[in-house]
Design an enzyme around this catalytic site. Structure first.
Site, PDB file in Angstrom:
ATOM      1  N   ARG A 227      18.326 178.607 -56.677  1.00 12.19           N
ATOM      2  CA  ARG A 227      16.935 179.013 -56.905  1.00 12.19           C
ATOM      3  C   ARG A 227      16.153 178.774 -55.618  1.00 12.19           C
ATOM      4  O   ARG A 227      16.419 177.824 -54.876  1.00 12.19           O
ATOM      5  CB  ARG A 227      16.295 178.212 -58.042  1.00 12.19           C
ATOM      6  N   HIS A 275      18.849 188.655 -55.479  1.00 14.46           N
ATOM      7  CA  HIS A 275      19.171 187.936 -56.716  1.00 14.46           C
ATOM      8  C   HIS A 275      20.274 188.667 -57.494  1.00 14.46           C
ATOM      9  O   HIS A 275      20.112 189.007 -58.670  1.00 14.46           O
ATOM     10  CB  HIS A 275      17.913 187.754 -57.589  1.00 14.46           C
TER      11      HIS A 275
HETATM   12  P1  NAP Z   1      24.576 173.697 -64.849  1.00 20.10           P
HETATM   13  O1  NAP Z   1      25.914 173.880 -65.501  1.00 20.10           O
HETATM   14  O2  NAP Z   1      23.456 173.209 -65.673  1.00 20.10           O
HETATM   15  O3  NAP Z   1      24.816 172.696 -63.611  1.00 20.10           O
HETATM   16  C1  NAP Z   1      23.753 172.187 -62.870  1.00 20.10           C
HETATM   17  C2  NAP Z   1      24.295 171.161 -61.882  1.00 20.10           C
HETATM   18  O4  NAP Z   1      23.216 170.695 -61.079  1.00 20.10           O
HETATM   19  C3  NAP Z   1      24.905 169.929 -62.568  1.00 20.10           C
HETATM   20  O5  NAP Z   1      26.047 169.482 -61.866  1.00 20.10           O
HETATM   21  C4  NAP Z   1      23.779 168.919 -62.479  1.00 20.10           C
HETATM   22  O6  NAP Z   1      24.186 167.574 -62.470  1.00 20.10           O
HETATM   23  C5  NAP Z   1      23.192 169.273 -61.139  1.00 20.10           C
HETATM   24  N1  NAP Z   1      21.835 168.745 -61.028  1.00 20.10           N
HETATM   25  C6  NAP Z   1      20.754 169.028 -61.781  1.00 20.10           C
HETATM   26  N2  NAP Z   1      19.691 168.316 -61.385  1.00 20.10           N
HETATM   27  C7  NAP Z   1      20.118 167.544 -60.363  1.00 20.10           C
HETATM   28  C8  NAP Z   1      19.484 166.572 -59.537  1.00 20.10           C
HETATM   29  N3  NAP Z   1      18.190 166.243 -59.694  1.00 20.10           N
HETATM   30  N4  NAP Z   1      20.228 165.976 -58.579  1.00 20.10           N
HETATM   31  C9  NAP Z   1      21.537 166.296 -58.434  1.00 20.10           C
HETATM   32  N5  NAP Z   1      22.188 167.208 -59.176  1.00 20.10           N
HETATM   33  C10 NAP Z   1      21.488 167.826 -60.132  1.00 20.10           C
HETATM   34  O7  NAP Z   1      24.101 175.047 -64.164  1.00 20.10           O
HETATM   35  P2  NAP Z   1      24.989 176.294 -63.666  1.00 20.10           P
HETATM   36  O8  NAP Z   1      25.380 177.132 -64.814  1.00 20.10           O
HETATM   37  O9  NAP Z   1      26.054 175.771 -62.773  1.00 20.10           O
HETATM   38  O10 NAP Z   1      23.886 177.096 -62.834  1.00 20.10           O
HETATM   39  C11 NAP Z   1      23.232 176.512 -61.720  1.00 20.10           C
HETATM   40  C12 NAP Z   1      22.055 177.367 -61.305  1.00 20.10           C
HETATM   41  O11 NAP Z   1      22.524 178.577 -60.700  1.00 20.10           O
HETATM   42  C13 NAP Z   1      21.190 177.869 -62.467  1.00 20.10           C
HETATM   43  O12 NAP Z   1      20.284 176.879 -62.899  1.00 20.10           O
HETATM   44  C14 NAP Z   1      20.485 179.039 -61.817  1.00 20.10           C
HETATM   45  O13 NAP Z   1      19.291 178.587 -61.219  1.00 20.10           O
HETATM   46  C15 NAP Z   1      21.464 179.513 -60.743  1.00 20.10           C
HETATM   47  N6  NAP Z   1      22.022 180.859 -61.023  1.00 20.10           N
HETATM   48  C16 NAP Z   1      21.795 181.863 -60.132  1.00 20.10           C
HETATM   49  C17 NAP Z   1      22.330 183.122 -60.358  1.00 20.10           C
HETATM   50  C18 NAP Z   1      22.152 184.225 -59.351  1.00 20.10           C
HETATM   51  O14 NAP Z   1      22.494 185.377 -59.638  1.00 20.10           O
HETATM   52  N7  NAP Z   1      21.655 183.936 -58.167  1.00 20.10           N
HETATM   53  C19 NAP Z   1      23.072 183.362 -61.524  1.00 20.10           C
HETATM   54  C20 NAP Z   1      23.267 182.321 -62.413  1.00 20.10           C
HETATM   55  C21 NAP Z   1      22.748 181.065 -62.161  1.00 20.10           C
HETATM   56  P3  NAP Z   1      24.985 166.929 -63.705  1.00 20.10           P
HETATM   57  O15 NAP Z   1      26.392 167.490 -63.592  1.00 20.10           O
HETATM   58  O16 NAP Z   1      24.928 165.479 -63.470  1.00 20.10           O
HETATM   59  O17 NAP Z   1      24.267 167.393 -64.947  1.00 20.10           O
END
Ligand code: NAP
Length: 312
Positions: A227, A275
């Site tokens: 993001r 995006h």
């Molecule tokens: P997720 O499964 O919720 O994983 C989020 C990760 O970030 C987890 O490992 C979490 O830690 C870590 N995290 C959250 N807050 C943190 C902090 N304050 N300090 C350190 N680590 C932190 O999410 P995901 O499915 O992998 O997706 C991640 C992001 O990708 C989404 O939120 C979205 O913004 C982005 N995205 C972008 C696209 C695109 O097309 N560009 C598509 C899909 C998603 P823990 O493991 O400890 O919970």
């Protein structure tokens, strides 16, 4: 009596989703009416995306869940009128898409592909030293969730020494896993590439700031499909101009679409993509939605529930 599923993800997406959702709901054995328009008190499930129109969830007194079509929930998670369970999109097709997109862009920078792709000018550049091997280029992935872990594993299989960083301690075979604020400094120090796959929460804003960019190996590449607010834009531009960052590939921005006058568009060492790293695909996403509705109707726990306190 059929359940009512309100498609509140915006009229622009209706044509893409209508037939895929109808088929997925039927295949899940659900007797459901899929509609763009229903009296709020009759709605059982709400399908949402940031382009949707619902701002006040209070009238949806019967809704058993709000199902977000996107993985990121920053546009809805703080809505004080939302009292229903909120589920986000986790879809193997989205994960595969993100993995492919990141690996492609990492290899572009790792192999220095631009030199040959852009340099078709009759000049034989065969005497350039070979690039380091993957095993000589440490890469850090910030975020070890659904997407971060898939990306980190794929890079590790290619031979990159991968460090992953998360909020809570994780153990992923083949990766150096770090967590918390101290872990972040260690994860970034000396990294030749960094990939951001964190959610947008109050805790993750400007995760990559000037001080942390300075920890990277000089000339490191930055890839952000997470993001926009995860990076301090001004600090990144300064680091690019100073050569501390060699290239930034950015898929997400504080303001989307990225305004035409934004310096990222014009910087010679920034690649902007709109995006598209891992778009939600209606066919597979509809099956995830239908499975969650089936679970709701069967009294089973929902998949991919958002923790409202954590913000993701
Ligand atoms: P997720 O499964 O919720 O994983 C989020 C990760 O970030 C987890 O490992 C979490 O830690 C870590 N995290 C959250 N807050 C943190 C902090 N304050 N300090 C350190 N680590 C932190 O999410 P995901 O499915 O992998 O997706 C991640 C992001 O990708 C989404 O939120 C979205 O913004 C982005 N995205 C972008 C696209 C695109 O097309 N560009 C598509 C899909 C998603 P823990 O493991 O400890 O919970």
């Amino acid at each position: 009596m059929p359940i009512t599923v309100l498609f509140a993800a915006g009229p622009a997406l209706w044509d893409d989703y209508r037939s895929a959702l109808t088929a997925a709901l039927r295949d899940a054995g659900l007797d459901a009416v899929l509609t763009q328009d229903a009296a709020p008190e009759t709605v059982d499930y709400i399908l949402f995306s940031p382009g949707g129109t619902i701002r006040d969830f209070t009238p949806f007194v019967r809704a058993r869940a709000v199902l977000n079509l996107w993985a990121g929930v920053e546009k809805i998670v703080g809505n004080p009128t939302l009292t229903q369970p909120l589920c986000r999109m986790v879809d193997p097709a989205m994960t595969a898409s993100m993995m492919e997109w990141v690996v492609g862009h990492v290899l572009r920078h790792h192999l220095g592909m631009d030199v040959h792709i852009l340099g078709q000018d009759g000049h034989w550049r065969g005497d350039a030293p070979p690039p380091p091997l993957a095993c000589e280029r440490p890469v850090t992935v910030l975020g070890l969730g659904e997407l971060g872990q898939a990306v980190a594993r794929a890079l590790s299989v290619l031979g990159f020494p991968v460090t992953g960083w998360s909020r809570t301690a994780r153990a992923v075979p083949g990766l150096r896993c770090l967590s918390g604020p101290d872990g972040l400094s260690a994860a970034l120090t000396g990294a030749q590439g960094v990939v951001l796959l964190l959610p947008d929460t109050p805790d993750t804003v400007n995760t990559l700031n000037a001080a942390r960019l300075a920890l990277l190996a000089p000339g490191a590449f930055v890839i952000n499909p997470g993001r926009g607010p995860l990076i301090d834009d001004a600090a990144l531009l300064a680091a690019l101009d100073a050569g501390q960052v060699g290239h930034a590939t950015l898929d997400v921005f504080r303001h989307e679409p990225l305004p035409p006058a934004h310096p990222f568009w014009h910087h010679p060492r920034v690649t902007v993509t709109p995006h598209i790293a891992a778009s939600t695909r209606p066919g597979t996403a509809s099956r995830v939605i239908a499975e969650n509705i089936r679970r709701g109707e069967a009294g089973e726990p929902f998949l991919h529930l958002v923790d409202r306190g954590r913000g993701y």
